[in-house]
Design a protein around this motif. Sequence first.
Motif, PDB file in Angstrom:
ATOM      1  N   THR A 169       4.946  15.444 -33.082  1.00 61.46           N
ATOM      2  CA  THR A 169       3.977  15.508 -31.986  1.00 61.46           C
ATOM      3  C   THR A 169       2.732  16.269 -32.422  1.00 61.46           C
ATOM      4  OG1 THR A 169       5.740  15.423 -30.328  1.00 61.46           O
ATOM      5  CG2 THR A 169       3.603  16.234 -29.595  1.00 61.46           C
ATOM      6  N   ARG A 195      10.870  16.192 -33.684  1.00 58.03           N
ATOM      7  CA  ARG A 195       9.976  15.630 -32.689  1.00 58.03           C
ATOM      8  C   ARG A 195       8.794  16.574 -32.452  1.00 58.03           C
ATOM      9  NH1 ARG A 195      11.788  15.562 -27.893  1.00 58.03           N
ATOM     10  NH2 ARG A 195      10.804  13.653 -27.100  1.00 58.03           N
ATOM     11  N   GLU A 196       9.059  17.887 -32.491  1.00 55.43           N
ATOM     12  CA  GLU A 196       7.993  18.857 -32.307  1.00 55.43           C
ATOM     13  C   GLU A 196       6.944  18.725 -33.409  1.00 55.43           C
ATOM     14  OE1 GLU A 196      11.616  20.362 -30.262  1.00 55.43           O
ATOM     15  OE2 GLU A 196      11.207  19.520 -32.234  1.00 55.43           O
ATOM     16  N   LEU A 206       4.704  19.597 -28.263  1.00 57.93           N
ATOM     17  CA  LEU A 206       5.649  18.792 -27.499  1.00 57.93           C
ATOM     18  C   LEU A 206       5.877  19.437 -26.143  1.00 57.93           C
ATOM     19  CD1 LEU A 206       7.689  16.361 -27.641  1.00 57.93           C
ATOM     20  CD2 LEU A 206       9.402  18.036 -28.357  1.00 57.93           C
ATOM     21  N   ASP A 237       8.695  14.994 -22.616  1.00 56.08           N
ATOM     22  CA  ASP A 237       7.630  14.244 -23.284  1.00 56.08           C
ATOM     23  C   ASP A 237       8.255  13.131 -24.125  1.00 56.08           C
ATOM     24  OD1 ASP A 237       5.377  13.370 -24.628  1.00 56.08           O
ATOM     25  OD2 ASP A 237       4.647  15.394 -25.051  1.00 56.08           O
ATOM     26  N   VAL A 275       6.092  10.799 -28.426  1.00 58.85           N
ATOM     27  CA  VAL A 275       6.413  10.662 -29.847  1.00 58.85           C
ATOM     28  C   VAL A 275       7.501   9.615 -30.061  1.00 58.85           C
ATOM     29  CG1 VAL A 275       8.153  12.502 -29.917  1.00 58.85           C
ATOM     30  CG2 VAL A 275       6.855  11.940 -31.974  1.00 58.85           C
TER      31      VAL A 275
END
Length: 234
Positions: free
Chosen positions: A183, A179-180, A191, A195, A198
Amino acid sequence: MNTRPRILIADDDTALCDLLIDYLATQSLDAFAVHSAEAALDTLSQTDNPPDAMVLDVMLPGMTGLDALSQIRAGWDLPVLMLSGRGEPLDRIIGLELGADDYLPKPAMPRELVARLRALLRRHQPRPRAAPETLRLAGVELDTGRRSVRCGTTPLNLTAAEFEMLRSFLSQPGDVISREALTEQALGRSLERYDRAVDVHVSRLRKKLTDAEAGLRIDTVRGAGYALVEHDEG
């Protein structure tokens, strides 16, 4: 010739608009403001030179920013940064689901807003120094030069964030992307805690691929991220 990006701000807080316009000017961004969703739509409809990006408040008098966003996405291709109150997390998620590229809670710091706008502008423009490439997998074709996506013969209408996300997936098919990383690659920022941006973009992209009957799916890998795989895998 003026090459400074033009930013349309739609917010009924006139004092905030004046502050943002002045601050954005110091950051080489030309901004102008309207104070209702209806005025924003009229502005977009009546110009042959649309703005490069838009800042859209959720809570506007008359038509809400969320209602306007649906019409904007149906008729124009420009990055939209939503502003929403801190007590309205659902509005942020709905805004992303309707096609906003990113969001900021209010009150927004002008410096942070500029950073988000610059990230969106970078992601929305072709990368001039990179040679155009075409990425293909399972009938899905992404052309970085034309910034277009097709599933077979059917064009896919993606937001700038969704386009960059799909580019990342197609560049690393089968690999789990955190996810980082998504993003940073799709939104051009880090991220943040709590948050969900995403995840909402992934959900929208997943639905568009499904609706187009693409031979691809986006798998959620719990605790690790997401992976793009062909339907016949696994």
